[in-house]
Design a protein around this motif. Structure first.
Motif, mmCIF file in Angstrom:
data_model
loop_
_atom_site.group_PDB
_atom_site.id
_atom_site.type_symbol
_atom_site.label_atom_id
_atom_site.label_comp_id
_atom_site.label_asym_id
_atom_site.label_seq_id
_atom_site.Cartn_x
_atom_site.Cartn_y
_atom_site.Cartn_z
ATOM 1 N N UNK A 2 1.277 7.948 -13.936
ATOM 2 C CA UNK A 2 0.489 6.802 -14.391
ATOM 3 C C UNK A 2 0.017 5.996 -13.189
ATOM 4 N N UNK A 3 -1.223 5.532 -13.269
ATOM 5 C CA UNK A 3 -1.769 4.624 -12.258
ATOM 6 C C UNK A 3 -2.353 3.431 -12.994
ATOM 7 N N UNK A 27 -3.614 -5.269 -7.082
ATOM 8 C CA UNK A 27 -2.572 -4.291 -6.873
ATOM 9 C C UNK A 27 -2.880 -3.028 -7.670
ATOM 10 N N UNK A 28 -2.836 -1.904 -6.985
ATOM 11 C CA UNK A 28 -2.940 -0.600 -7.628
ATOM 12 C C UNK A 28 -1.570 0.042 -7.487
ATOM 13 N N UNK A 29 -0.982 0.488 -8.603
ATOM 14 C CA UNK A 29 0.378 0.993 -8.604
ATOM 15 C C UNK A 29 0.430 2.365 -9.266
ATOM 16 N N UNK A 59 2.241 1.876 -4.112
ATOM 17 C CA UNK A 59 1.231 0.862 -4.421
ATOM 18 C C UNK A 59 0.359 0.573 -3.210
ATOM 19 N N UNK A 60 -0.777 0.009 -3.524
ATOM 20 C CA UNK A 60 -1.715 -0.493 -2.525
ATOM 21 C C UNK A 60 -2.063 -1.901 -2.986
ATOM 22 N N UNK A 61 -1.919 -2.870 -2.096
ATOM 23 C CA UNK A 61 -2.104 -4.256 -2.523
ATOM 24 C C UNK A 61 -2.888 -5.062 -1.502
ATOM 25 N N UNK A 62 -3.606 -6.031 -2.034
ATOM 26 C CA UNK A 62 -4.268 -7.043 -1.220
ATOM 27 C C UNK A 62 -3.892 -8.372 -1.848
ATOM 28 N N UNK A 63 -3.402 -9.276 -1.029
ATOM 29 C CA UNK A 63 -3.037 -10.564 -1.583
ATOM 30 C C UNK A 63 -2.053 -11.300 -0.708
ATOM 31 N N UNK A 64 -1.474 -12.306 -1.289
ATOM 32 C CA UNK A 64 -0.588 -13.202 -0.557
ATOM 33 C C UNK A 64 0.751 -12.545 -0.241
ATOM 34 N N UNK A 65 1.503 -13.189 0.624
ATOM 35 C CA UNK A 65 2.806 -12.659 1.022
ATOM 36 C C UNK A 65 3.760 -12.589 -0.161
ATOM 37 N N UNK A 66 3.685 -13.529 -1.082
ATOM 38 C CA UNK A 66 4.610 -13.529 -2.216
ATOM 39 C C UNK A 66 4.374 -12.316 -3.113
ATOM 40 N N UNK A 67 3.128 -12.037 -3.446
ATOM 41 C CA UNK A 67 2.865 -10.898 -4.342
ATOM 42 C C UNK A 67 3.245 -9.581 -3.679
ATOM 43 N N UNK A 68 2.945 -9.432 -2.408
ATOM 44 C CA UNK A 68 3.240 -8.168 -1.733
ATOM 45 C C UNK A 68 4.737 -8.000 -1.466
ATOM 46 N N UNK A 69 5.406 -9.073 -1.072
ATOM 47 C CA UNK A 69 6.848 -8.990 -0.829
ATOM 48 C C UNK A 69 7.603 -8.736 -2.130
ATOM 49 N N UNK A 70 7.184 -9.368 -3.197
ATOM 50 C CA UNK A 70 7.839 -9.179 -4.486
ATOM 51 C C UNK A 70 7.704 -7.737 -4.956
ATOM 52 N N UNK A 85 7.971 -2.032 1.653
ATOM 53 C CA UNK A 85 8.636 -0.801 1.258
ATOM 54 C C UNK A 85 7.803 -0.079 0.199
ATOM 55 N N UNK A 86 7.647 1.201 0.366
ATOM 56 C CA UNK A 86 6.960 2.084 -0.588
ATOM 57 C C UNK A 86 5.460 1.794 -0.714
ATOM 58 N N UNK A 87 4.891 1.107 0.243
ATOM 59 C CA UNK A 87 3.457 0.812 0.238
ATOM 60 C C UNK A 87 2.676 2.063 0.616
ATOM 61 N N UNK A 88 1.501 2.186 0.039
ATOM 62 C CA UNK A 88 0.653 3.355 0.273
ATOM 63 C C UNK A 88 0.730 4.273 -0.934
ATOM 64 N N UNK A 89 -0.396 4.571 -1.511
ATOM 65 C CA UNK A 89 -0.436 5.388 -2.728
ATOM 66 C C UNK A 89 -0.024 6.823 -2.431
ATOM 67 N N UNK A 90 0.860 7.369 -3.292
ATOM 68 C CA UNK A 90 1.365 8.723 -3.093
ATOM 69 C C UNK A 90 1.189 9.563 -4.354
#
Length: 149
Positions: free
Chosen positions: A30-31, A43-45, A59-70, A20-25
């Motif tokens: 603040x970034x 993670x870039x937020x 946000x834009x993220x690369x990483x494990x399922x836990x970090x991205x799902x959280x 949810x809400x993935x992809x920088x907008x």
């Protein structure tokens, strides 16, 4: 595996698959970029405010399922709320993860975030679950005092 554990795993996997809400907008005030050096998650937020209200978190993220799902869960909880409410949610989520299963959160308030209670049993994974939350806290703190509004 209990039914509750399986349900929590399903919630985490659902948020990982459909972030949810993935992809920088734009627009944003603040970034921030956060990295978990122990596993390499990145993670870039971006935080967009309307006064004290969180209008958007992307946000834009690369990483494990836990970090991205959280991070996905966190965005659902904070968008539309105030900065102070988001910081209160951060404190509770951190307390749950550091509580080694002893701290229970109010499901009415934390919704899908309670699915991460099992992560508390794995201290190495706590930083993964906190990555997006820590980035959000950092972004909010950078806006305090009206510098970026």
């Amino acid at each position: 595996m209990t039914d509750l554990t399986a349900l929590y795993q399903d919630i985490i996997l659902d948020h990982y698959r459909a972030k949810h809400h993935s992809g920088l907008r734009d627009p944003y005030q603040v970034e921030v970029t956060h990295v978990n050096p122990s596993c390499g998650d990145e993670l870039e937020l971006r935080l967009s405010l309307d006064g004290d209200t969180i209008r958007d978190v992307s946000y834009q993220a690369q990483g494990c399922s836990i970090s991205q799902a959280s991070t996905s869960v966190m965005t659902d909880l904070v968008i539309g709320g105030t900065r102070d409410h988001a910081l209160t949610l951060y404190d509770g989520f951190l307390a749950m993860l550091e509580g080694r299963g002893e701290v229970e959160l109010d499901e009415e308030v934390y919704e899908d975030a309670i699915a991460f209670n099992g992560v508390a049993q794995f201290p190495a994974r706590v930083k993964c679950a906190m990555l997006g939350w820590a980035a959000l806290r950092d972004a909010i703190l950078r806006t305090q005092g009206g510098d970026n509004e």
